[in-house]
Motif scaffolding. Structure first.
Motif, PDB file in Angstrom:
ATOM      1  N   SER A 134       7.395  -0.712   1.663  1.00 44.01           N
ATOM      2  CA  SER A 134       6.315  -0.494   0.922  1.00 44.01           C
ATOM      3  C   SER A 134       4.963  -1.492   1.031  1.00 44.01           C
ATOM      4  O   SER A 134       3.980  -1.153   0.778  1.00 44.01           O
ATOM      5  CB  SER A 134       6.911  -0.233  -0.627  1.00 44.01           C
ATOM      6  OG  SER A 134       6.753  -1.611  -1.282  1.00 44.01           O
ATOM      7  N   LEU A 135       5.472  -2.633   1.037  1.00 46.60           N
ATOM      8  CA  LEU A 135       4.615  -3.758   1.280  1.00 46.60           C
ATOM      9  C   LEU A 135       3.776  -3.531   2.603  1.00 46.60           C
ATOM     10  O   LEU A 135       2.660  -3.698   2.775  1.00 46.60           O
ATOM     11  CB  LEU A 135       5.375  -5.171   1.535  1.00 46.60           C
ATOM     12  CG  LEU A 135       5.884  -5.591   0.395  1.00 46.60           C
ATOM     13  CD1 LEU A 135       6.540  -7.099   0.740  1.00 46.60           C
ATOM     14  CD2 LEU A 135       5.105  -5.634  -0.858  1.00 46.60           C
ATOM     15  N   ILE A 136       4.355  -2.864   3.606  1.00 46.61           N
ATOM     16  CA  ILE A 136       3.815  -2.639   4.996  1.00 46.61           C
ATOM     17  C   ILE A 136       2.801  -1.557   4.753  1.00 46.61           C
ATOM     18  O   ILE A 136       1.497  -1.343   5.484  1.00 46.61           O
ATOM     19  CB  ILE A 136       4.599  -2.639   6.322  1.00 46.61           C
ATOM     20  CG1 ILE A 136       5.234  -3.838   6.280  1.00 46.61           C
ATOM     21  CG2 ILE A 136       3.988  -2.035   7.215  1.00 46.61           C
ATOM     22  CD1 ILE A 136       6.717  -3.529   7.167  1.00 46.61           C
ATOM     23  N   GLU A 137       3.514  -0.465   4.100  1.00 47.91           N
ATOM     24  CA  GLU A 137       2.600   0.708   4.110  1.00 47.91           C
ATOM     25  C   GLU A 137       1.438   0.592   3.122  1.00 47.91           C
ATOM     26  O   GLU A 137       0.128   1.074   3.470  1.00 47.91           O
ATOM     27  CB  GLU A 137       3.664   1.891   3.348  1.00 47.91           C
ATOM     28  CG  GLU A 137       2.990   3.180   3.316  1.00 47.91           C
ATOM     29  CD  GLU A 137       3.877   4.372   2.598  1.00 47.91           C
ATOM     30  OE1 GLU A 137       4.962   3.965   2.456  1.00 47.91           O
ATOM     31  OE2 GLU A 137       3.205   5.320   2.554  1.00 47.91           O
ATOM     32  N   PHE A 138       1.584   0.007   1.849  1.00 45.05           N
ATOM     33  CA  PHE A 138       0.603  -0.008   0.759  1.00 45.05           C
ATOM     34  C   PHE A 138      -0.387  -1.229   0.875  1.00 45.05           C
ATOM     35  O   PHE A 138      -1.185  -1.578   0.126  1.00 45.05           O
ATOM     36  CB  PHE A 138       1.189   0.279  -0.690  1.00 45.05           C
ATOM     37  CG  PHE A 138       2.117   1.579  -0.605  1.00 45.05           C
ATOM     38  CD1 PHE A 138       1.418   2.811  -0.258  1.00 45.05           C
ATOM     39  CD2 PHE A 138       3.458   1.256  -1.140  1.00 45.05           C
ATOM     40  CE1 PHE A 138       2.097   3.799  -0.664  1.00 45.05           C
ATOM     41  CE2 PHE A 138       4.083   2.583  -1.261  1.00 45.05           C
ATOM     42  CZ  PHE A 138       3.439   3.787  -1.148  1.00 45.05           C
ATOM     43  N   GLN A 139       0.228  -2.351   1.524  1.00 46.04           N
ATOM     44  CA  GLN A 139      -0.397  -3.645   1.649  1.00 46.04           C
ATOM     45  C   GLN A 139      -0.841  -3.963  -0.052  1.00 46.04           C
ATOM     46  O   GLN A 139      -2.300  -4.274  -0.094  1.00 46.04           O
ATOM     47  CB  GLN A 139      -1.523  -3.752   2.426  1.00 46.04           C
ATOM     48  CG  GLN A 139      -1.135  -3.198   3.691  1.00 46.04           C
ATOM     49  CD  GLN A 139      -2.115  -3.593   4.761  1.00 46.04           C
ATOM     50  OE1 GLN A 139      -3.307  -4.027   4.593  1.00 46.04           O
ATOM     51  NE2 GLN A 139      -1.635  -3.430   6.273  1.00 46.04           N
ATOM     52  N   PRO A 140      -0.089  -4.188  -0.957  1.00 44.74           N
ATOM     53  CA  PRO A 140      -0.277  -4.200  -2.242  1.00 44.74           C
ATOM     54  C   PRO A 140      -0.953  -5.747  -2.397  1.00 44.74           C
ATOM     55  O   PRO A 140      -0.532  -6.540  -1.704  1.00 44.74           O
ATOM     56  CB  PRO A 140       0.906  -4.084  -3.031  1.00 44.74           C
ATOM     57  CG  PRO A 140       2.006  -4.499  -2.049  1.00 44.74           C
ATOM     58  CD  PRO A 140       1.597  -4.060  -0.688  1.00 44.74           C
ATOM     59  N   LYS A 141      -1.800  -5.741  -3.444  1.00 45.82           N
ATOM     60  CA  LYS A 141      -2.342  -7.314  -3.756  1.00 45.82           C
ATOM     61  C   LYS A 141      -1.291  -7.965  -4.607  1.00 45.82           C
ATOM     62  O   LYS A 141      -1.464  -9.099  -4.777  1.00 45.82           O
ATOM     63  CB  LYS A 141      -3.827  -7.020  -4.260  1.00 45.82           C
ATOM     64  CG  LYS A 141      -4.918  -6.800  -3.465  1.00 45.82           C
ATOM     65  CD  LYS A 141      -5.312  -8.171  -2.666  1.00 45.82           C
ATOM     66  CE  LYS A 141      -6.389  -7.994  -1.636  1.00 45.82           C
ATOM     67  NZ  LYS A 141      -6.325  -6.888  -0.847  1.00 45.82           N
TER      68      LYS A 141
END
Ligand code: P1T
Length: 401
Positions: free
Chosen positions: A144-151
Motif C-alpha cells: 500500500s505504501l508503494i501503491e498510494f505513496q501516502p504522506k
C-alpha cells in the motif's frame, strides 16, 4: 480467588514511570510556594511595553497551567514535546492540518468511529485520500505504501474496538523506508504500557479524555513528538486554530496523571481477570484481549506492550433481546460511551461508538451486533465478575434462554 501472576502477562510498567507520573510537569510556584499546580485563569497577560511580555501574552497561544500539562505529557511519552488540545478529535484534526489537498493517508481500518468520521466527512471533501486497511500484514502494508505513496500512516494499537495489535516497529521500519509520517493513537495503551515514539513513530496522539484523565470528567487531547519541525508546525496549528483546553481541565489532567501508573497497573490486573472469566463463560462465544494467550497477536502484544491495558471486548452468545437485558442488568458496569475510567463502563460499539461507521464496513471488521466492549475499571475484580455473572443470568435465564 486465583491471582493472575505478576509477570509480563499482567503488567511490567517501567520503574521510573511511577515516579515520572507523580512528578512530571510539577513545579513549586515560586511566588507562593504552592505544591499543587496553580490554575492560571487569566486569558491575557500584562506587557511591560508593546510586545514585551514574560513568555505569555494570550492564553490561546500559551498558558502557564497548560504549559505544565504539556511538559508532563511529553515527559510521560519520553518525548521532547507535548501539546494539549480541547479533545482527542481536536488533536487528530490538528495533526491532519500537517497535510494538504491531494495527499494520501493509509489508516488502520479498525480506527475509532469518530476518527473515521472526521477523515471521511471533513478531510476527504477537502481533497485528502484515505485508504483504510488491515495493517497486521506487513507485506500488504508495504504494498500500500508503494501503491498510494501516502504522506501519513495513521494507526491505533490496540485498535478500537476489536483490540487488534499492529506491529509498531515493523510498520515504523517501512514508513521510514518509504519516507512517510507515522502517527500512532496510543489512547488504549497509554505511555505507561507502550511508547510508540521509541518504536519508531513520528507522532503519538491521545484522547486524554480516557486513561490520562481517568475519571470521566475531562475532555481533552494530546500530541507528542521528538521532531522539532513537526512540533513547531503543530504548535502553530494549536495557536492559529485555537482548540486549546481550559486551564481548569489542564489542572484536572495534571492531577490525574499522578496516578496514571498505579491506575494502569490495576486496570491491567482486573482486565486479565475479567477476560479469563469471560473466556470460560458459556454465553460468550469469544473474547478479544491482547493479554490472553488465545489472542492472535498475543506474542506481539507481549513484546511491544508492558501490559495489555483495561479494554476487553467479547461476542455475546444469545439473542439481541437478551443482550439488551444484559446491558440493562449490571449494577457496577455503566452503559456509556468512552473508556479508561476508574469506573467500569460497557459499550455496544455497533449502536454507540461506531454507529457512524457504514454497516457493511462494521460487519467486515467484526463490529457485529453481538460485540460488547468493556472498559474495566479499578474496582475489585471479584465484584466485576459477579456483576457480569448476575447480568448474564438475568439476560439468559428462564424464557429468555
Ligand atoms: O472523544 P475525544 O476526546 O475527542 O477522543 C476521540 C478518540 C480518539 N482516539 C481514540 C482511540 C478514541 O477512542 C477516541 C474516543 N473514543 C470514544 C469516545 C470511545 O468510547 O471509544
Amino acid at each position: 480467588m486465583e491471582q493472575p501472576k505478576l509477570n509480563k502477562r499482567y503488567m511490567a510498567i517501567e520503574d521510573h514511570d511511577y515516579t515520572r507520573a507523580v512528578h512530571a510537569g510539577m513545579k513549586i510556584d515560586e511566588s507562593s510556594g504552592a505544591v499543587a499546580p496553580v490554575i492560571v485563569t487569566s486569558t491575557t497577560f500584562k506587557q511591560k511595553a508593546p510586545g514585551q511580555h514574560q513568555g505569555y501574552d494570550y492564553s490561546r497561544a500559551d498558558n502557564p497551567t497548560r504549559e505544565q500539562l504539556e511538559v508532563a505529557l511529553g515527559t510521560l511519552e519520553h518525548a521532547a514535546h507535548g501539546l494539549a488540545f480541547a479533545s482527542g478529535l481536536a488533536a487528530v484534526h490538528a495533526v491532519m492540518g500537517l497535510l494538504k489537498s491531494g495527499d494520501h493517508v493509509v489508516a488502520v481500518d479498525d480506527v475509532y468511529g469518530g476518527t473515521r468520521r472526521l477523515f471521511e466527512k471533513i478531510w476527504q471533501p477537502l481533497g485528502l485520500h484515505f485508504h483504510f486497511l488491515d495493517l497486521r500484514d506487513l507485506h500488504d502494508f508495504e504494498h500500500s505504501l508503494i501503491e498510494f505513496q501516502p504522506k501519513a500512516v495513521w494507526l491505533e494499537s490496540p485498535t478500537n474496538p476489536t483490540l487488534r495489535v499492529i506491529d509498531l516497529q515493523g510498520v515504523a521500519r517501512l514508513t521510514k523506508k518509504h519516507n512517510t509520517l507515522l502517527v500512532v493513537d496510543n489512547t488504549f495503551a497509554t505511555p505507561m504500557l507502550q511508547k510508540p515514539l521509541r518504536l519508531g513513530a513520528d507522532i503519538v496522539l491521545h484522547s486524554s479524555t480516557k486513561y490520562l484523565s481517568g475519571h470521566t470528567d475531562v475532555v481533552g487531547g494530546s500530541v507528542m513528538t521528538n521532531d522539532q519541525g513537526l512540533y513547531e508546525k503543530l504548535k502553530f496549528i494549536q495557536f492559529a486554530a485555537g482548540a486549546v483546553p481550559s486551564p481548569f481541565d489542564c489542572y484536572l489532567l495534571l492531577r490525574s496523571l499522578a496516578t496514571l501508573a498505579i491506575r494502569m497497573e490495576k486496570h491491567c490486573y482486573n482486565a486479565l481477570a475479567v477476560a479469563k472469566y469471560l473466556e470460560s463463560h458459556p454465553r460468550v462465544s469469544s473474547v478479544l484481549y491482547p493479554g490472553l494467550a488465545s489472542h492472535p497477536q498475543y506474542q506481539l502484544a507481549m513484546t511491544q506492550m508492558l501490559g495489555s491495558s483495561g479494554m476487553v471486548s467479547f461476542y455475546f452468545d444469545g439473542t439481541l433481546e437478551q443482550l439488551t437485558t444484559f446491558f440493562q442488568s449490571t449494577h457496577l458496569f455503566v452503559l456509556a460511551e468512552s473508556l479508561g475510567s476508574t469506573k467500569s463502563l460497557m459499550n455496544h460499539p455497533a449502536a454507540m461508538t461506531h454507529a457512524s461507521v457504514d454497516s457493511v464496513v462494521r460487519e467486515k471488521l467484526g463490529i457485529t451486533d453481538k460485540l460488547v466492549r468493556l472498559s474495566i475499571g479499578i474496582e475489585h475484580p471479584e465484584d466485576l465478575k459477579q456483576d457480569l455473572n448476575q447480568a448474564f443470568e438475568k439476560a439468559c435465564s428462564g424464557k429468555n434462554l
